[in-house]
Design a protein around this motif. Structure first.
Motif, PDB file in Angstrom:
ATOM      1  N   THR A  61     -38.569 -15.335  26.297  1.00 39.55           N
ATOM      2  CA  THR A  61     -39.259 -14.617  27.385  1.00 39.55           C
ATOM      3  C   THR A  61     -40.673 -15.124  27.626  1.00 39.55           C
ATOM      4  OG1 THR A  61     -40.128 -12.931  25.865  1.00 39.55           O
ATOM      5  CG2 THR A  61     -37.992 -12.475  26.917  1.00 39.55           C
ATOM      6  N   GLY A  62     -41.273 -15.770  26.604  1.00 40.73           N
ATOM      7  CA  GLY A  62     -42.676 -16.157  26.716  1.00 40.73           C
ATOM      8  C   GLY A  62     -43.624 -14.979  26.585  1.00 40.73           C
ATOM      9  N   ILE A  63     -43.100 -13.840  26.117  1.00 41.13           N
ATOM     10  CA  ILE A  63     -43.906 -12.616  25.964  1.00 41.13           C
ATOM     11  C   ILE A  63     -43.996 -12.281  24.478  1.00 41.13           C
ATOM     12  CG2 ILE A  63     -44.111 -10.164  26.570  1.00 41.13           C
ATOM     13  CD1 ILE A  63     -42.223 -10.702  28.939  1.00 41.13           C
ATOM     14  N   VAL A  64     -45.175 -11.829  24.035  1.00 38.11           N
ATOM     15  CA  VAL A  64     -45.305 -11.339  22.657  1.00 38.11           C
ATOM     16  C   VAL A  64     -44.233 -10.268  22.450  1.00 38.11           C
ATOM     17  CG1 VAL A  64     -46.791 -10.153  21.011  1.00 38.11           C
ATOM     18  CG2 VAL A  64     -47.776 -11.824  22.588  1.00 38.11           C
ATOM     19  N   THR A  65     -43.477 -10.392  21.375  1.00 39.82           N
ATOM     20  CA  THR A  65     -42.304  -9.538  21.181  1.00 39.82           C
ATOM     21  C   THR A  65     -42.385  -8.775  19.871  1.00 39.82           C
ATOM     22  OG1 THR A  65     -40.892 -11.011  22.490  1.00 39.82           O
ATOM     23  CG2 THR A  65     -39.778  -9.566  20.916  1.00 39.82           C
ATOM     24  N   VAL A  66     -42.024  -7.495  19.933  1.00 45.47           N
ATOM     25  CA  VAL A  66     -41.912  -6.673  18.730  1.00 45.47           C
ATOM     26  C   VAL A  66     -40.445  -6.307  18.534  1.00 45.47           C
ATOM     27  CG1 VAL A  66     -42.431  -4.412  17.719  1.00 45.47           C
ATOM     28  CG2 VAL A  66     -44.256  -5.736  18.780  1.00 45.47           C
ATOM     29  N   SER A  67     -39.975  -6.513  17.313  1.00 43.96           N
ATOM     30  CA  SER A  67     -38.593  -6.218  16.978  1.00 43.96           C
ATOM     31  C   SER A  67     -38.563  -5.363  15.715  1.00 43.96           C
ATOM     32  CB  SER A  67     -37.844  -7.525  16.738  1.00 43.96           C
ATOM     33  OG  SER A  67     -36.624  -7.287  16.093  1.00 43.96           O
ATOM     34  N   ASP A  68     -37.569  -4.497  15.642  1.00 39.97           N
ATOM     35  CA  ASP A  68     -37.400  -3.655  14.459  1.00 39.97           C
ATOM     36  C   ASP A  68     -35.975  -3.837  13.945  1.00 39.97           C
ATOM     37  OD1 ASP A  68     -37.346  -0.859  12.929  1.00 39.97           O
ATOM     38  OD2 ASP A  68     -35.786  -0.754  14.444  1.00 39.97           O
ATOM     39  N   ASP A  69     -35.838  -4.055  12.654  1.00 40.61           N
ATOM     40  CA  ASP A  69     -34.514  -3.945  12.056  1.00 40.61           C
ATOM     41  C   ASP A  69     -34.604  -2.844  11.020  1.00 40.61           C
ATOM     42  OD1 ASP A  69     -31.777  -4.791  11.953  1.00 40.61           O
ATOM     43  OD2 ASP A  69     -32.182  -5.534   9.949  1.00 40.61           O
ATOM     44  N   SER A  70     -33.715  -1.908  11.117  1.00 36.76           N
ATOM     45  CA  SER A  70     -33.830  -0.741  10.244  1.00 36.76           C
ATOM     46  C   SER A  70     -32.453  -0.273   9.817  1.00 36.76           C
ATOM     47  CB  SER A  70     -34.579   0.384  10.965  1.00 36.76           C
ATOM     48  OG  SER A  70     -33.985   0.651  12.216  1.00 36.76           O
ATOM     49  N   GLY A  71     -32.437   0.543   8.788  1.00 35.12           N
ATOM     50  CA  GLY A  71     -31.167   1.064   8.315  1.00 35.12           C
ATOM     51  C   GLY A  71     -31.350   2.074   7.208  1.00 35.12           C
ATOM     52  N   LEU A  72     -30.238   2.628   6.811  1.00 37.89           N
ATOM     53  CA  LEU A  72     -30.187   3.666   5.784  1.00 37.89           C
ATOM     54  C   LEU A  72     -29.608   3.077   4.508  1.00 37.89           C
ATOM     55  CD1 LEU A  72     -30.412   6.729   5.085  1.00 37.89           C
ATOM     56  CD2 LEU A  72     -28.060   6.951   5.905  1.00 37.89           C
ATOM     57  N   CYS A  73     -30.283   3.319   3.399  1.00 32.50           N
ATOM     58  CA  CYS A  73     -29.830   2.803   2.098  1.00 32.50           C
ATOM     59  C   CYS A  73     -29.555   3.992   1.175  1.00 32.50           C
ATOM     60  CB  CYS A  73     -30.902   1.905   1.481  1.00 32.50           C
ATOM     61  SG  CYS A  73     -31.370   0.518   2.539  1.00 32.50           S
ATOM     62  N   VAL A  74     -28.320   4.107   0.735  1.00 30.25           N
ATOM     63  CA  VAL A  74     -27.910   5.234  -0.118  1.00 30.25           C
ATOM     64  C   VAL A  74     -27.765   4.725  -1.553  1.00 30.25           C
ATOM     65  CG1 VAL A  74     -26.147   6.998  -0.511  1.00 30.25           C
ATOM     66  CG2 VAL A  74     -26.709   6.286   1.834  1.00 30.25           C
ATOM     67  N   ASP A  75     -28.497   5.360  -2.471  1.00 29.87           N
ATOM     68  CA  ASP A  75     -28.495   4.903  -3.864  1.00 29.87           C
ATOM     69  C   ASP A  75     -27.089   4.863  -4.457  1.00 29.87           C
ATOM     70  OD1 ASP A  75     -31.189   4.999  -3.394  1.00 29.87           O
ATOM     71  OD2 ASP A  75     -31.679   6.331  -5.067  1.00 29.87           O
ATOM     72  N   TYR A  76     -26.313   5.932  -4.243  1.00 30.74           N
ATOM     73  CA  TYR A  76     -24.973   6.050  -4.833  1.00 30.74           C
ATOM     74  C   TYR A  76     -24.057   4.908  -4.362  1.00 30.74           C
ATOM     75  CZ  TYR A  76     -20.542   8.195  -6.234  1.00 30.74           C
ATOM     76  OH  TYR A  76     -19.312   8.445  -6.797  1.00 30.74           O
ATOM     77  N   LEU A  77     -24.329   4.397  -3.168  1.00 27.51           N
ATOM     78  CA  LEU A  77     -23.502   3.327  -2.589  1.00 27.51           C
ATOM     79  C   LEU A  77     -24.152   1.957  -2.784  1.00 27.51           C
ATOM     80  CD1 LEU A  77     -22.499   5.110   0.752  1.00 27.51           C
ATOM     81  CD2 LEU A  77     -21.153   4.949  -1.361  1.00 27.51           C
ATOM     82  N   ASN A  78     -25.038   1.868  -3.784  1.00 28.11           N
ATOM     83  CA  ASN A  78     -25.714   0.599  -4.101  1.00 28.11           C
ATOM     84  C   ASN A  78     -26.474   0.013  -2.915  1.00 28.11           C
ATOM     85  OD1 ASN A  78     -24.729   0.476  -6.834  1.00 28.11           O
ATOM     86  ND2 ASN A  78     -22.742  -0.072  -5.978  1.00 28.11           N
ATOM     87  N   GLY A  79     -27.081   0.924  -2.132  1.00 35.20           N
ATOM     88  CA  GLY A  79     -27.901   0.476  -1.008  1.00 35.20           C
ATOM     89  C   GLY A  79     -27.170   0.380   0.322  1.00 35.20           C
TER      90      GLY A  79
END
Length: 197
Positions: A61-79
């Motif tokens: 795009t030629g534009i300063v870009t912000v991206s997010d990668d996110s998620g849920l990590c459950v201890d019992y399920l090893n993350g």
């Protein structure tokens, strides 16, 4: 300053617009009819996926870009579901089907073993290939059933110890004050955006 927010998730767009209120920043998204390529998020960490998406779209795009990668990590399920949070229940996953699968996977797990945390890695990338990433986390546990329907994703089944309620019961202001995305974004704001705007 114009920043392109690289997401197709309307919930994330609302969160970021809330986080940039009262700043001298114009947030543009695909809702502004800007075409972007599909970026294959094939990294095995939130950091790799966030950086890849921001860099590819900033160059495109030629534009300063912000991206997010996110998620849920459950201890019992090893993350798990981790980097696969958005497609935990398969290729055509929805928020509802993902929550159903997680509740089913944890149906016989007692309360004290349902600890979980949300992770968000926010990356700001420039068309010249430079980038910086910032990580935020919030601790909680997985409820036995949905509580509230505010927000998106796994919010109705994630209990925040700091708020004393599920993210699904929290207002946007409450959620952003403690959320993984809010924490990652505040680091970005303090270290980068405040110096630019």
């Amino acid at each position: 300053m114009k920043i392109f927010l690289a997401t197709k998730n309307k919930g994330k767009i609302e969160d970021f617009k809330k986080l940039t209120e009262n700043m001298d920043i114009e947030v543009v998204t695909i809702l502004d009819n800007i075409e972007i390529p599909d970026v294959v998020e094939d990294g095995d960490t939130f950091e790799k996926n966030s950086a890849k998406k921001a860099l590819e779209i900033a160059k495109y795009t030629g534009i300063v870009t912000v991206s997010d990668d996110s998620g849920l990590c459950v201890d019992y399920l090893n993350g798990a579901p981790g980097v696969y949070s958005a497609r935990y229940s398969g290729e055509n996953a929805t928020d509802e089907s993902n929550m159903d699968k997680l509740l089913e996977d944890l149906k016989d797990v007692k309360k004290e073993d349902r600890k979980a945390h949300f992770v968000s890695v926010v990356t700001i990338a420039y068309p010249n290939g430079e980038y910086q990433s910032f990580r935020g986390e919030v601790e909680g546990e997985i409820l036995f059933e949905r509580q509230g329907n505010n927000g998106f994703g796994y919010n109705p089944i994630f209990y925040s110890k700091e708020l004393g309620k599920s993210f699904g019961m929290a207002t946007m202001d409450e959620r952003v004050s403690v959320s993984h995305r809010g924490r990652a974004f505040r680091k970005l704001k303090e270290e980068v955006l405040d110096k630019l705007s």
